[in-house]
Motif scaffolding. Structure first.
Motif, PDB file in Angstrom:
ATOM      1  N   ARG A  18      33.194  65.326  85.244  1.00  0.00           N
ATOM      2  CA  ARG A  18      33.326  64.512  86.462  1.00  0.00           C
ATOM      3  C   ARG A  18      32.521  63.226  86.341  1.00  0.00           C
ATOM      4  N   LEU A  19      31.300  63.351  85.820  1.00  0.00           N
ATOM      5  CA  LEU A  19      30.450  62.157  85.685  1.00  0.00           C
ATOM      6  C   LEU A  19      31.055  61.136  84.724  1.00  0.00           C
ATOM      7  N   THR A  20      31.797  61.622  83.723  1.00  0.00           N
ATOM      8  CA  THR A  20      32.463  60.679  82.821  1.00  0.00           C
ATOM      9  C   THR A  20      33.818  60.239  83.374  1.00  0.00           C
ATOM     10  N   GLY A  21      34.063  60.545  84.625  1.00  0.00           N
ATOM     11  CA  GLY A  21      35.228  59.991  85.314  1.00  0.00           C
ATOM     12  C   GLY A  21      36.499  60.827  85.264  1.00  0.00           C
ATOM     13  N   HIS A  22      36.398  62.068  84.812  1.00  0.00           N
ATOM     14  CA  HIS A  22      37.604  62.900  84.680  1.00  0.00           C
ATOM     15  C   HIS A  22      37.830  63.807  85.885  1.00  0.00           C
ATOM     16  N   ASP A  23      39.065  63.769  86.350  1.00  0.00           N
ATOM     17  CA  ASP A  23      39.481  64.634  87.451  1.00  0.00           C
ATOM     18  C   ASP A  23      39.388  66.088  86.957  1.00  0.00           C
ATOM     19  N   THR A  24      38.442  66.833  87.481  1.00  0.00           N
ATOM     20  CA  THR A  24      38.157  68.178  86.973  1.00  0.00           C
ATOM     21  C   THR A  24      38.073  69.198  88.097  1.00  0.00           C
ATOM     22  N   ARG A  25      38.990  70.158  88.082  1.00  0.00           N
ATOM     23  CA  ARG A  25      38.950  71.218  89.084  1.00  0.00           C
ATOM     24  C   ARG A  25      38.000  72.307  88.610  1.00  0.00           C
ATOM     25  N   LYS A  87      28.784  58.708  77.641  1.00  0.00           N
ATOM     26  CA  LYS A  87      28.175  57.598  78.361  1.00  0.00           C
ATOM     27  C   LYS A  87      28.573  57.702  79.821  1.00  0.00           C
ATOM     28  N   ILE A  88      27.614  57.579  80.717  1.00  0.00           N
ATOM     29  CA  ILE A  88      27.945  57.684  82.135  1.00  0.00           C
ATOM     30  C   ILE A  88      27.907  56.312  82.791  1.00  0.00           C
ATOM     31  N   ASP A  89      29.044  55.913  83.333  1.00  0.00           N
ATOM     32  CA  ASP A  89      29.119  54.686  84.103  1.00  0.00           C
ATOM     33  C   ASP A  89      29.446  55.084  85.539  1.00  0.00           C
ATOM     34  N   PRO A  90      28.437  55.018  86.433  1.00  0.00           N
ATOM     35  CA  PRO A  90      28.651  55.544  87.787  1.00  0.00           C
ATOM     36  C   PRO A  90      29.781  54.862  88.550  1.00  0.00           C
ATOM     37  N   THR A  91      30.161  53.640  88.126  1.00  0.00           N
ATOM     38  CA  THR A  91      31.252  52.984  88.850  1.00  0.00           C
ATOM     39  C   THR A  91      32.599  53.653  88.568  1.00  0.00           C
ATOM     40  N   THR A  92      32.654  54.478  87.499  1.00  0.00           N
ATOM     41  CA  THR A  92      33.905  55.185  87.213  1.00  0.00           C
ATOM     42  C   THR A  92      33.765  56.703  87.350  1.00  0.00           C
ATOM     43  N   SER A  93      32.566  57.162  87.711  1.00  0.00           N
ATOM     44  CA  SER A  93      32.336  58.604  87.857  1.00  0.00           C
ATOM     45  C   SER A  93      33.083  59.171  89.050  1.00  0.00           C
ATOM     46  N   ARG A  94      33.317  60.486  88.992  1.00  0.00           N
ATOM     47  CA  ARG A  94      33.764  61.204  90.177  1.00  0.00           C
ATOM     48  C   ARG A  94      32.582  62.006  90.694  1.00  0.00           C
ATOM     49  N   CYS A  95      32.702  62.475  91.926  1.00  0.00           N
ATOM     50  CA  CYS A  95      31.606  63.222  92.540  1.00  0.00           C
ATOM     51  C   CYS A  95      31.332  64.496  91.733  1.00  0.00           C
ATOM     52  N   LYS A  97      29.721  66.988  92.601  1.00  0.00           N
ATOM     53  CA  LYS A  97      29.724  68.182  93.453  1.00  0.00           C
ATOM     54  C   LYS A  97      31.124  68.652  93.821  1.00  0.00           C
ATOM     55  N   CYS A  98      32.013  67.699  94.124  1.00  0.00           N
ATOM     56  CA  CYS A  98      33.326  68.124  94.648  1.00  0.00           C
ATOM     57  C   CYS A  98      34.517  67.479  93.965  1.00  0.00           C
ATOM     58  N   ASN A  99      34.290  66.617  92.960  1.00  0.00           N
ATOM     59  CA  ASN A  99      35.383  65.957  92.240  1.00  0.00           C
ATOM     60  C   ASN A  99      36.026  64.825  93.047  1.00  0.00           C
ATOM     61  N   GLY A 100      35.433  64.468  94.184  1.00  0.00           N
ATOM     62  CA  GLY A 100      36.001  63.412  95.027  1.00  0.00           C
ATOM     63  C   GLY A 100      35.824  62.027  94.413  1.00  0.00           C
ATOM     64  N   ASN A 101      36.484  61.049  95.026  1.00  0.00           N
ATOM     65  CA  ASN A 101      36.328  59.660  94.578  1.00  0.00           C
ATOM     66  C   ASN A 101      35.019  59.070  95.079  1.00  0.00           C
ATOM     67  N   LEU A 102      34.358  58.293  94.231  1.00  0.00           N
ATOM     68  CA  LEU A 102      33.125  57.628  94.658  1.00  0.00           C
ATOM     69  C   LEU A 102      33.416  56.160  94.962  1.00  0.00           C
ATOM     70  N   ILE A 103      32.816  55.658  96.033  1.00  0.00           N
ATOM     71  CA  ILE A 103      32.932  54.230  96.331  1.00  0.00           C
ATOM     72  C   ILE A 103      31.583  53.601  96.021  1.00  0.00           C
ATOM     73  N   THR A 104      31.627  52.463  95.329  1.00  0.00           N
ATOM     74  CA  THR A 104      30.405  51.731  95.006  1.00  0.00           C
ATOM     75  C   THR A 104      30.009  50.881  96.212  1.00  0.00           C
ATOM     76  N   LEU A 105      28.759  51.006  96.632  1.00  0.00           N
ATOM     77  CA  LEU A 105      28.287  50.247  97.787  1.00  0.00           C
ATOM     78  C   LEU A 105      27.068  49.418  97.430  1.00  0.00           C
ATOM     79  N   LYS A 106      27.199  48.102  97.592  1.00  0.00           N
ATOM     80  CA  LYS A 106      26.033  47.245  97.415  1.00  0.00           C
ATOM     81  C   LYS A 106      26.084  46.099  98.421  1.00  0.00           C
ATOM     82  N   ASP A 107      25.035  45.285  98.387  1.00  0.00           N
ATOM     83  CA  ASP A 107      24.902  44.194  99.356  1.00  0.00           C
ATOM     84  C   ASP A 107      25.086  44.702 100.799  1.00  0.00           C
ATOM     85  N   VAL A 108      25.933  44.053 101.581  1.00  0.00           N
ATOM     86  CA  VAL A 108      26.055  44.469 102.996  1.00  0.00           C
ATOM     87  C   VAL A 108      26.664  45.871 103.142  1.00  0.00           C
ATOM     88  N   ASP A 109      27.495  46.255 102.176  1.00  0.00           N
ATOM     89  CA  ASP A 109      28.135  47.572 102.248  1.00  0.00           C
ATOM     90  C   ASP A 109      27.131  48.711 102.136  1.00  0.00           C
TER      91      ASP A 109
END
Ligand code: ZN
Length: 162
Positions: A18-25, A87-95, A97-109
């Motif tokens: 999941r951390l390497t961005g793969h959809d994993t059940r 290699k782990i790139d958090p901008t492409t990782s999946r959660c 814990k649950c395999n969900g999509n992660l949204i990158t939040l910076k600045d005002v977000d």
């Protein structure tokens, strides 16, 4: 990108996929029957440490890999076999814990994670990742070093395998 299913014994492998961005059940509650069915229906490759389950997958023409030995060896073998970079790139990782999509939040977000993390953490880090499904928040805190150390270890193991 290839999708995977991981049996209940291989939870750590599921996290790294999941951390390497793969959809994993992965769920400790999925029984053999369900693992096979989900893999077939969703076109997933099954990783298991159970010889019997592996054989059932073979009989169903389902792509599967039987993993024996240590967890780390298993992770290295899967990464090597499926050309996954340790290699782990958090901008492409999946959660993790649950395999969900992660949204990158910076600045005002960033404000979206206010109240979900400690105030000092919120002030200190510039970038956060929020899971759309389970609302878990990730950031490159002290544990990040461990992630890098582990990926280095996997990289070394892969180097020794080839
Ligand atoms: Zn999640």
């Amino acid at each position: 990108m290839r999708k995977f299913t991981v049996d209940a014994m291989l939870g750590k492998l599921a996290i790294w996929l999941r951390l390497t961005g793969h959809d994993t059940r992965y769920s400790t509650e999925m029984h053999d029957e369900e693992l096979l069915q989900v893999s077939l229906e969703e076109d997933r490759i099954l990783f298991t440490s159970d010889a019997e389950l592996y054989e059932r997958a073979q009989n169903l023409n389902l792509e599967s890999l039987l993993l024996r030995g240590s967890v780390d060896e298993g992770v290295a073998r899967v990464f090597a076999e499926y050309d996954i970079l340790p290699k782990i790139d958090p901008t492409t990782s999946r959660c993790s814990k649950c395999n969900g999509n992660l949204i990158t939040l910076k600045d005002v977000d960033k404000d979206r994670v206010k109240g979900l993390v400690f105030e000092q953490t919120f002030d200190y880090y510039e970038e956060f990742w929020l899971c759309e499904d389970c609302q878990s928040v990730f950031f490159q805190g002290g544990h990040w070093k461990n992630i890098e150390v582990y990926m280095k270890r996997i990289s070394d193991l892969i180097g020794r395998m080839t």
